[in-house]
Design a protein around this motif. Structure first.
Motif, PDB file in Angstrom:
ATOM      1  N   LYS A 120     -12.497   9.898  -2.840  1.00  0.00           N
ATOM      2  CA  LYS A 120     -13.360   8.751  -2.558  1.00  0.00           C
ATOM      3  C   LYS A 120     -12.728   7.463  -3.096  1.00  0.00           C
ATOM      4  O   LYS A 120     -12.729   6.428  -2.443  1.00  0.00           O
ATOM      5  CB  LYS A 120     -14.721   8.979  -3.217  1.00  0.00           C
ATOM      6  CG  LYS A 120     -15.835   8.145  -2.599  1.00  0.00           C
ATOM      7  CD  LYS A 120     -17.152   8.355  -3.301  1.00  0.00           C
ATOM      8  CE  LYS A 120     -17.768   9.684  -2.915  1.00  0.00           C
ATOM      9  NZ  LYS A 120     -18.988   9.964  -3.697  1.00  0.00           N
ATOM     10  N   SER A 161      -3.221  -5.516  12.750  1.00  0.00           N
ATOM     11  CA  SER A 161      -3.996  -4.518  12.000  1.00  0.00           C
ATOM     12  C   SER A 161      -3.524  -3.118  12.389  1.00  0.00           C
ATOM     13  O   SER A 161      -3.429  -2.228  11.542  1.00  0.00           O
ATOM     14  CB  SER A 161      -5.488  -4.654  12.304  1.00  0.00           C
ATOM     15  OG  SER A 161      -5.967  -5.867  11.824  1.00  0.00           O
ATOM     16  N   TRP A 164      -2.102  -0.286  10.068  1.00  0.00           N
ATOM     17  CA  TRP A 164      -2.779   1.013  10.048  1.00  0.00           C
ATOM     18  C   TRP A 164      -1.785   2.145  10.279  1.00  0.00           C
ATOM     19  O   TRP A 164      -1.730   3.107   9.519  1.00  0.00           O
ATOM     20  CB  TRP A 164      -3.868   1.006  11.124  1.00  0.00           C
ATOM     21  CG  TRP A 164      -4.688   2.267  11.166  1.00  0.00           C
ATOM     22  CD1 TRP A 164      -5.705   2.617  10.338  1.00  0.00           C
ATOM     23  CD2 TRP A 164      -4.548   3.341  12.101  1.00  0.00           C
ATOM     24  NE1 TRP A 164      -6.214   3.831  10.683  1.00  0.00           N
ATOM     25  CE2 TRP A 164      -5.519   4.315  11.775  1.00  0.00           C
ATOM     26  CE3 TRP A 164      -3.705   3.585  13.189  1.00  0.00           C
ATOM     27  CZ2 TRP A 164      -5.671   5.501  12.478  1.00  0.00           C
ATOM     28  CZ3 TRP A 164      -3.858   4.772  13.883  1.00  0.00           C
ATOM     29  CH2 TRP A 164      -4.833   5.714  13.533  1.00  0.00           C
ATOM     30  N   TRP A 196       0.833  -1.214   0.000  1.00  0.00           N
ATOM     31  CA  TRP A 196       0.000   0.000   0.000  1.00  0.00           C
ATOM     32  C   TRP A 196       0.866   1.264   0.000  1.00  0.00           C
ATOM     33  O   TRP A 196       0.597   2.208  -0.751  1.00  0.00           O
ATOM     34  CB  TRP A 196      -0.936   0.003   1.211  1.00  0.00           C
ATOM     35  CG  TRP A 196      -1.660   1.313   1.333  1.00  0.00           C
ATOM     36  CD1 TRP A 196      -1.386   2.332   2.186  1.00  0.00           C
ATOM     37  CD2 TRP A 196      -2.737   1.764   0.518  1.00  0.00           C
ATOM     38  NE1 TRP A 196      -2.225   3.383   1.982  1.00  0.00           N
ATOM     39  CE2 TRP A 196      -3.079   3.072   0.939  1.00  0.00           C
ATOM     40  CE3 TRP A 196      -3.450   1.216  -0.545  1.00  0.00           C
ATOM     41  CZ2 TRP A 196      -4.086   3.823   0.370  1.00  0.00           C
ATOM     42  CZ3 TRP A 196      -4.468   1.966  -1.123  1.00  0.00           C
ATOM     43  CH2 TRP A 196      -4.780   3.251  -0.673  1.00  0.00           C
ATOM     44  N   SER A 241      -7.479  -2.797   3.328  1.00  0.00           N
ATOM     45  CA  SER A 241      -7.555  -3.058   4.779  1.00  0.00           C
ATOM     46  C   SER A 241      -8.371  -4.326   5.047  1.00  0.00           C
ATOM     47  O   SER A 241      -8.024  -5.132   5.911  1.00  0.00           O
ATOM     48  CB  SER A 241      -8.195  -1.876   5.518  1.00  0.00           C
ATOM     49  OG  SER A 241      -7.431  -0.717   5.289  1.00  0.00           O
ATOM     50  N   GLY A 242      -9.462  -4.478   4.294  1.00  0.00           N
ATOM     51  CA  GLY A 242     -10.291  -5.695   4.423  1.00  0.00           C
ATOM     52  C   GLY A 242      -9.500  -6.931   4.049  1.00  0.00           C
ATOM     53  O   GLY A 242      -9.595  -7.973   4.721  1.00  0.00           O
ATOM     54  N   GLY A 261     -10.037   6.424  -0.821  1.00  0.00           N
ATOM     55  CA  GLY A 261     -10.601   5.847   0.412  1.00  0.00           C
ATOM     56  C   GLY A 261     -11.149   4.442   0.187  1.00  0.00           C
ATOM     57  O   GLY A 261     -10.946   3.547   1.021  1.00  0.00           O
ATOM     58  N   ILE A 262     -11.812   4.229  -0.955  1.00  0.00           N
ATOM     59  CA  ILE A 262     -12.391   2.905  -1.239  1.00  0.00           C
ATOM     60  C   ILE A 262     -11.270   1.869  -1.389  1.00  0.00           C
ATOM     61  O   ILE A 262     -11.333   0.767  -0.827  1.00  0.00           O
ATOM     62  CB  ILE A 262     -13.269   2.963  -2.514  1.00  0.00           C
ATOM     63  CG1 ILE A 262     -14.555   3.753  -2.222  1.00  0.00           C
ATOM     64  CG2 ILE A 262     -13.629   1.559  -3.004  1.00  0.00           C
ATOM     65  CD1 ILE A 262     -15.366   4.101  -3.453  1.00  0.00           C
ATOM     66  N   THR A 263     -10.221   2.262  -2.117  1.00  0.00           N
ATOM     67  CA  THR A 263      -9.090   1.334  -2.318  1.00  0.00           C
ATOM     68  C   THR A 263      -8.460   0.969  -0.978  1.00  0.00           C
ATOM     69  O   THR A 263      -8.164  -0.198  -0.703  1.00  0.00           O
ATOM     70  CB  THR A 263      -8.033   1.963  -3.254  1.00  0.00           C
ATOM     71  OG1 THR A 263      -8.694   2.550  -4.359  1.00  0.00           O
ATOM     72  CG2 THR A 263      -7.045   0.925  -3.736  1.00  0.00           C
ATOM     73  N   TRP A 264      -8.292   1.994  -0.145  1.00  0.00           N
ATOM     74  CA  TRP A 264      -7.707   1.783   1.198  1.00  0.00           C
ATOM     75  C   TRP A 264      -8.570   0.821   2.018  1.00  0.00           C
ATOM     76  O   TRP A 264      -8.072  -0.086   2.681  1.00  0.00           O
ATOM     77  CB  TRP A 264      -7.567   3.158   1.869  1.00  0.00           C
ATOM     78  CG  TRP A 264      -7.537   3.160   3.379  1.00  0.00           C
ATOM     79  CD1 TRP A 264      -8.578   3.384   4.212  1.00  0.00           C
ATOM     80  CD2 TRP A 264      -6.408   2.931   4.216  1.00  0.00           C
ATOM     81  NE1 TRP A 264      -8.186   3.325   5.511  1.00  0.00           N
ATOM     82  CE2 TRP A 264      -6.845   3.046   5.557  1.00  0.00           C
ATOM     83  CE3 TRP A 264      -5.061   2.669   3.982  1.00  0.00           C
ATOM     84  CZ2 TRP A 264      -6.000   2.882   6.646  1.00  0.00           C
ATOM     85  CZ3 TRP A 264      -4.214   2.514   5.074  1.00  0.00           C
ATOM     86  CH2 TRP A 264      -4.677   2.617   6.378  1.00  0.00           C
ATOM     87  N   THR A 265      -9.876   1.009   1.928  1.00  0.00           N
ATOM     88  CA  THR A 265     -10.795   0.149   2.687  1.00  0.00           C
ATOM     89  C   THR A 265     -10.707  -1.295   2.196  1.00  0.00           C
ATOM     90  O   THR A 265     -10.674  -2.237   3.000  1.00  0.00           O
ATOM     91  CB  THR A 265     -12.250   0.665   2.539  1.00  0.00           C
ATOM     92  OG1 THR A 265     -12.280   2.044   2.885  1.00  0.00           O
ATOM     93  CG2 THR A 265     -13.210  -0.097   3.432  1.00  0.00           C
ATOM     94  N   ILE A 266     -10.653  -1.458   0.859  1.00  0.00           N
ATOM     95  CA  ILE A 266     -10.566  -2.830   0.304  1.00  0.00           C
ATOM     96  C   ILE A 266      -9.267  -3.502   0.743  1.00  0.00           C
ATOM     97  O   ILE A 266      -9.259  -4.647   1.198  1.00  0.00           O
ATOM     98  CB  ILE A 266     -10.675  -2.793  -1.245  1.00  0.00           C
ATOM     99  CG1 ILE A 266     -12.096  -2.386  -1.654  1.00  0.00           C
ATOM    100  CG2 ILE A 266     -10.305  -4.146  -1.857  1.00  0.00           C
ATOM    101  CD1 ILE A 266     -12.252  -2.085  -3.130  1.00  0.00           C
TER     102      ILE A 266
END
Lengths: 236, 192
Positions: free
Chosen positions: B107, B161, B165, B91, B117-118, B110-115
């Motif tokens: 956005k 995590s 983070w 990342w 992270s998941g 942020g979406i890429t970061w969330t994916i």
């Protein structure tokens, strides 16, 4: 008939060879019943004449990896590698129970379990497990099945050695079931006589059989039926 | 681009080190023999999580069981560490290649970061359950109760995590105009 097993069986054989009697029985089979009431219904220990066979362990294939079956000082030892968590040993009642006897109602299993963590090395120490209720005997008219580790989860990666000594704990009462038809209670006696019977039932026969059974049970002593050993490596 | 990545990476390593150092010390102490003094007590986790009753019930040597447990726990941390570093480093570098310099692309960032992270959390859980349950690598997995296993899974997933983070927050592509996440509000922004 009451007495020692070998004497009763001797008489039973004689009766079987009596042609006149056999002809009469053939004509009407309900007129003949045989039972033996004895305190010890075990005819022989399965180990002595090596009657425990490799096929008796029914859910482990003798073709599987590492399988061996051998007797050591009359003790049958099954050796195998498995990922199964429970095993069954099945014996025919006819191999060790006196024919025509009351049979066995309950068995007591003396259990000993040892384990060895990891691969078996020369200096490793076997641990004697404190686990209980490892073997469950299931009794049918024809067979005795010993179910090993049904309610016990053994750890994989260990080598386990299980020794089970199977004793009789209580004699059965199959004689009472067998002769129930011939029993006549006080209250039924008058009705029975009025029914113009061809075969006369015996008054209070069940009471008499129960009394004889009680005498036999007073003399009852647990008898060793068989000793078996399982030596196995448990995989995941 | 390369300069931006090189500017970001030291901050990434600062964030990583906060959790990496205790983790490495823990792994080293777990891999050390039981009688060796180490930074962490190498019996602490075994005492806390190992189900000693079943071991004693089978009259097995608790010291052997503890050694097996430590080995399993050490390898668990090694695999979790590798997973966290691989994903967070990906990342930290990969975020620079996202086309986020246009207005309104925050956005997308942020979406890429969330994916990602998941994916990290999923990977940590997979590593945990592979070691503790699905594989047959370690016999010691049988020496912990399901409840203790789930506690260990939860603690280790949270810990690694957080490592991810913090390293990502400090090491992400914060020079990008659209990267208006928390990272852009950190004081370190001024040094980039």
């Amino acid at each position: 008939m009451i007495g020692r097993g070998e004497n009763i069986n001797f008489i039973k054989e004689k009766l079987k060879k009596n042609q006149k009697l056999q002809d009469a029985i053939a004509e009407n089979p309900d007129t003949y019943k045989f039972t033996m009431i004895t305190s010890n219904v075990i005819s022989e220990n399965l180990n002595i004449n090596k009657k425990v066979k490799d096929k008796d362990l029914i859910n482990i294939s003798s073709q599987s990896e590492g399988y061996k079956f051998k007797y050591k000082d009359n003790l049958p030892i099954y050796e195998f590698i498995t990922s199964k968590n429970n095993f069954e040993l099945k014996f025919n009642n006819s191999d060790f129970i006196v024919p025509g006897s009351n049979g066995v109602a309950k068995y007591k299993i003396e259990e000993h379990l040892w384990s060895l963590r990891g691969a078996c090395k020369k200096n490793d120490k076997w641990g004697k497990s404190k686990r209980e209720n490892l073997v469950e005997p299931v009794i049918t008219d024809e067979t005795l099945t010993l179910k090993f580790f049904e309610d016990t989860k053994l750890k994989w990666g260990y080598r386990w050695f299980m020794l089970a000594n199977v004793y009789t704990a209580r004699n059965g009462s199959s004689t009472q079931d067998e002769f129930k038809d011939w029993d006549l209670t006080d209250s039924d006696a008058a009705n029975h006589m009025q029914s113009d019977p061809k075969l006369f039932k015996t008054l209070n026969l069940m009471n008499i059989i129960e009394m004889i059974d009680d005498v036999a049970n007073e003399e009852f002593k647990p008898t060793l039926v068989a000793s078996v050993a399982l030596n196995f490596e448990l995989e995941k | 681009m390369i300069i931006n990545i090189l500017k970001t990476l030291p901050w990434y390593f600062v964030g990583l080190a906060v959790f990496l150092v205790p983790s490495v010390l823990l792994i080293a102490s777990l891999l050390a023999p039981l009688d060796v003094e180490s930074f962490f007590s190498n019996q602490f986790f075994a005492d806390k999580f190992m189900d000693l009753e079943t071991i004693l019930n089978d009259e097995q040597d608790p010291a052997n069981a503890t050694a097996d447990f430590n080995l399993m726990f050490a390898w668990l941390n090694i695999y979790l560490l590798i997973t966290s570093i691989a994903i967070s480093l990906s990342w930290a570098i990969g975020s620079h290649f996202l086309n986020i310099d246009e207005p309104g692309k925050a956005k997308f960032f942020g979406i890429t970061w969330t994916i990602i992270s998941g994916i990290l959390v999923g990977s940590l859980l997979i590593v945990n359950y592979t070691i503790f349950s699905w594989s047959n690598f370690f016999m010691a997995q049988q020496d912990i109760t399901v409840r203790d296993m789930n506690t260990m899974v939860l603690i280790s997933t949270i810990y690694y995590s957080l490592m991810y983070w913090l390293s990502c927050i400090l090491g992400t592509a914060r020079q990008a105009r659209s990267a208006v996440l928390l990272a852009n509000k950190l004081p370190a922004r001024n040094f980039l």
